[in-house]
Design a protein around this motif. Structure first.
Motif, short mmCIF file in Angstrom:
data_model
loop_
_atom_site.label_atom_id
_atom_site.label_comp_id
_atom_site.label_asym_id
_atom_site.label_seq_id
_atom_site.Cartn_x
_atom_site.Cartn_y
_atom_site.Cartn_z
N ALA A 114 0.91 62.02 4.07
CA ALA A 114 0.48 62.62 5.34
C ALA A 114 1.16 61.94 6.52
O ALA A 114 1.60 62.60 7.48
N ALA A 115 1.30 60.62 6.47
CA ALA A 115 1.96 59.90 7.56
C ALA A 115 3.45 60.22 7.59
O ALA A 115 4.02 60.48 8.66
N ALA A 116 4.09 60.24 6.43
CA ALA A 116 5.53 60.51 6.36
C ALA A 116 5.86 61.90 6.89
O ALA A 116 6.92 62.11 7.50
N ALA A 117 4.95 62.85 6.68
CA ALA A 117 5.20 64.22 7.11
C ALA A 117 5.24 64.36 8.63
O ALA A 117 5.77 65.34 9.15
N GLN A 118 4.73 63.37 9.35
CA GLN A 118 4.67 63.45 10.81
C GLN A 118 5.93 62.93 11.50
O GLN A 118 6.11 63.18 12.69
N ALA A 119 6.76 62.19 10.77
CA ALA A 119 7.74 61.33 11.44
C ALA A 119 9.19 61.69 11.16
O ALA A 119 9.53 62.23 10.10
N GLY A 120 10.03 61.35 12.13
CA GLY A 120 11.47 61.47 11.94
C GLY A 120 12.08 60.22 11.36
O GLY A 120 13.17 60.25 10.79
N ILE A 121 11.36 59.08 11.52
CA ILE A 121 11.79 57.81 10.94
C ILE A 121 10.65 57.28 10.10
O ILE A 121 9.54 57.08 10.60
N VAL A 122 10.89 57.11 8.82
CA VAL A 122 9.87 56.64 7.89
C VAL A 122 10.30 55.26 7.38
O VAL A 122 11.32 55.14 6.69
N VAL A 167 14.71 57.79 6.05
CA VAL A 167 13.85 56.81 5.37
C VAL A 167 14.56 55.46 5.43
O VAL A 167 15.69 55.33 4.95
N VAL A 168 13.90 54.48 6.01
CA VAL A 168 14.47 53.15 6.18
C VAL A 168 13.71 52.17 5.31
O VAL A 168 12.52 51.95 5.50
N SER A 169 14.40 51.57 4.36
CA SER A 169 13.76 50.60 3.48
C SER A 169 13.99 49.18 3.99
O SER A 169 15.10 48.80 4.32
N LEU A 170 12.89 48.42 4.04
CA LEU A 170 12.98 47.01 4.39
C LEU A 170 12.99 46.12 3.16
O LEU A 170 13.04 44.90 3.27
N ALA A 171 12.93 46.75 1.99
CA ALA A 171 12.82 45.99 0.74
C ALA A 171 14.16 45.37 0.35
O ALA A 171 15.16 46.08 0.24
N VAL A 187 17.76 55.70 14.37
CA VAL A 187 17.19 54.52 13.72
C VAL A 187 17.56 53.25 14.50
O VAL A 187 16.71 52.39 14.76
N GLY A 188 18.83 53.15 14.88
CA GLY A 188 19.25 52.00 15.67
C GLY A 188 18.48 51.91 16.97
O GLY A 188 18.06 50.82 17.39
N GLY A 189 18.27 53.04 17.63
CA GLY A 189 17.53 53.05 18.89
C GLY A 189 16.09 52.59 18.72
O GLY A 189 15.54 51.90 19.59
N PHE A 190 15.49 52.95 17.60
CA PHE A 190 14.12 52.49 17.36
C PHE A 190 14.08 50.97 17.25
O PHE A 190 13.26 50.30 17.91
N PHE A 191 14.94 50.38 16.43
CA PHE A 191 14.91 48.93 16.25
C PHE A 191 15.33 48.19 17.53
O PHE A 191 14.88 47.07 17.78
N GLU A 192 16.16 48.82 18.35
CA GLU A 192 16.57 48.19 19.61
C GLU A 192 15.41 48.05 20.60
O GLU A 192 15.49 47.25 21.53
N ARG A 193 14.34 48.80 20.40
CA ARG A 193 13.18 48.66 21.26
C ARG A 193 12.56 47.27 21.14
O ARG A 193 11.88 46.81 22.06
#
Length: 273
Positions: free
Chosen positions: A68-76, A102-106, A156-162
Motif C-alpha cells: 500500500a505504501a509503495a503504490a503511493q510513491a514515485g521513489i520507493v 526502487v532504491v535499495s540501501l541493502a 532520486v538524486g534530488g531526494f537525497f540532496e535534500r
C-alpha cells in the motif's frame, strides 16, 4: 499531457520507506528539513506501534502494509536487510507505479538482481547514505541502474540532496567507499568522544568540552573544504616545530593511531595486541 505521465510526475516527489530503522529516520528528518512535505512521505514498519510513533514524531504517513505504501510513491526506498529484499520486492512489485524508482540501501544486493525482480517501466538504483543526513549534512553514494531514465535518476538524486551531498559512483565502488562515507562518522565520533574525555581528565566540564570539540570539528571541516592544499600541510600549520601540537601528534604516532585508522578503513581491522 498523457495522464500516465502526469500521474508519474505528480508522484515522483512522493517517497515510501519500506523499513523504519535508524537510516530511514535520518533520511526522513533530513528530507523534511530540506523542504519535503511530510504528507508526501510514507513509512512502513512491522508493528503498528512503531508506525504510530514515527507518524507522531515526523508527521509522515505510516502503515504496516508495504504494498500500500509503495503504490503511493514515485521513489520507493528499501531500507531493509539484504536477506528480506527479494521477499519484499515480490510483495510490492505488482503495486508499483509506472515510472517509479526502487532504491535499495541493502549492501550486497546487486542492481542486476533488483532489475530482474521489477516490472518494466520501473527503475532500480542503489544508495548508501550516512546517518549525518539527519543533520542535513549527509553523504549518499548513488548508483542509478540502466533501467533508470535520466529523469528518474535525477529525481532520486534530488531526494537525497535534500539531506546532504550526493556522489554518483559505479556500483563496485560502494564496497570501497562505504567505510569512508557511511562508516566514517563512527571514526570521527570516536575521536570526538576521546577528546571530550581528555578535557574531563584536565578538569574541563564535559558539556563545555563537547562545545569546544564540536566547534573544532566544524571549523576543521570548513577549513578542509575551503583550502585545497594537502591535508598534511594544513595540519603542519597547527603544529609549530617544537610546540605542544607536534608533540601531541608524536604521541598519537607512538600509539600507531594513524596506522590503525588506515588499517580499519582500508582493509582488514587491525589485530588486537
Amino acid at each position: 499531457m498523457n495522464r500516465s505521465v502526469e500521474d508519474a510526475d505528480s508522484a515522483r516527489e512522493k517517497v515510501a520507506f519500506l523499513g523504519a530503522g535508524a537510516v530511514s529516520e535520518a533520511l526522513i528528518a533530513g528530507a523534511l528539513a530540506g523542504g519535503l512535505d511530510p504528507g508526501d512521505v510514507w513509512v512502513t514498519a512491522r508493528s503498528q506501534e512503531h508506525v504510530d510513533a514515527l507518524s507522531a514524531a515526523h508527521g509522515v504517513r505510516g502503515t504496516t502494509d508495504n504494498a500500500a505504501a509503495a503504490a503511493q510513491a514515485g521513489i520507493v526506498v528499501l531500507a531493509l536487510p539484504a536477506a528480506v529484499v527479494a521477499g519484499v520486492l515480490e510483495e510490492v512489485a505488482g503495486r508499483l507505479r509506472e515510472g517509479a524508482v526502487v532504491v535499495s540501501l541493502a549492501d550486497g544486493v546487486p542492481l542486476a538482481e533488483l532489475e530482474q525482480r521489477l516490472p518494466e517501466g520501473v527503475g532500480a538504483a542503489r544508495a548508501m547514505p550516512s546517518l549525518t543526513a539527519q543533520a542535513g549534512e549527509g553523504l549518499t553514494l548513488l548508483t542509478p541502474g540502466a533501467s533508470c531514465s535520466a529523469a528518474q535518476a535525477d529525481a532520486v538524486g534530488g531526494f537525497f540532496e535534500r539531506s546532504g551531498k550526493v556522489v554518483r559512483v559505479a556500483e563496485e565502488q560502494h564496497a570501497v567507499l562505504g567505510p569512508l562515507s557511511s562508516g566514517g562518522p563512527a571514526f570521527v565520533l570516536h575521536l570526538a568522544e576521546a577528546m571530550i574525555e581528555a578535557g574531563a581528565v584536565r578538569g574541563v566540564p564535559r558539556d563545555l568540552a563537547r562545545e569546544l570539540v564540536t566547534q573544532v570539528l566544524t571549523g576543521s571541516a570548513a577549513w578542509l573544504r575551503a583550502d585545497s592544499r594537502e591535508v598534511a600541510i594544513l595540519r603542519e600549520k597547527v603544529c609549530a616545530p617544537g610546540g605542544a601540537g607536534i608533540r601531541r601528534i608524536a604521541a598519537l604516532d607512538r600509539y600507531a593511531v594513524r596506522a590503525a585508522v588506515v588499517s580499519a578503513l582500508g582493509g582488514a581491522p587491525p589485530e588486537l595486541p
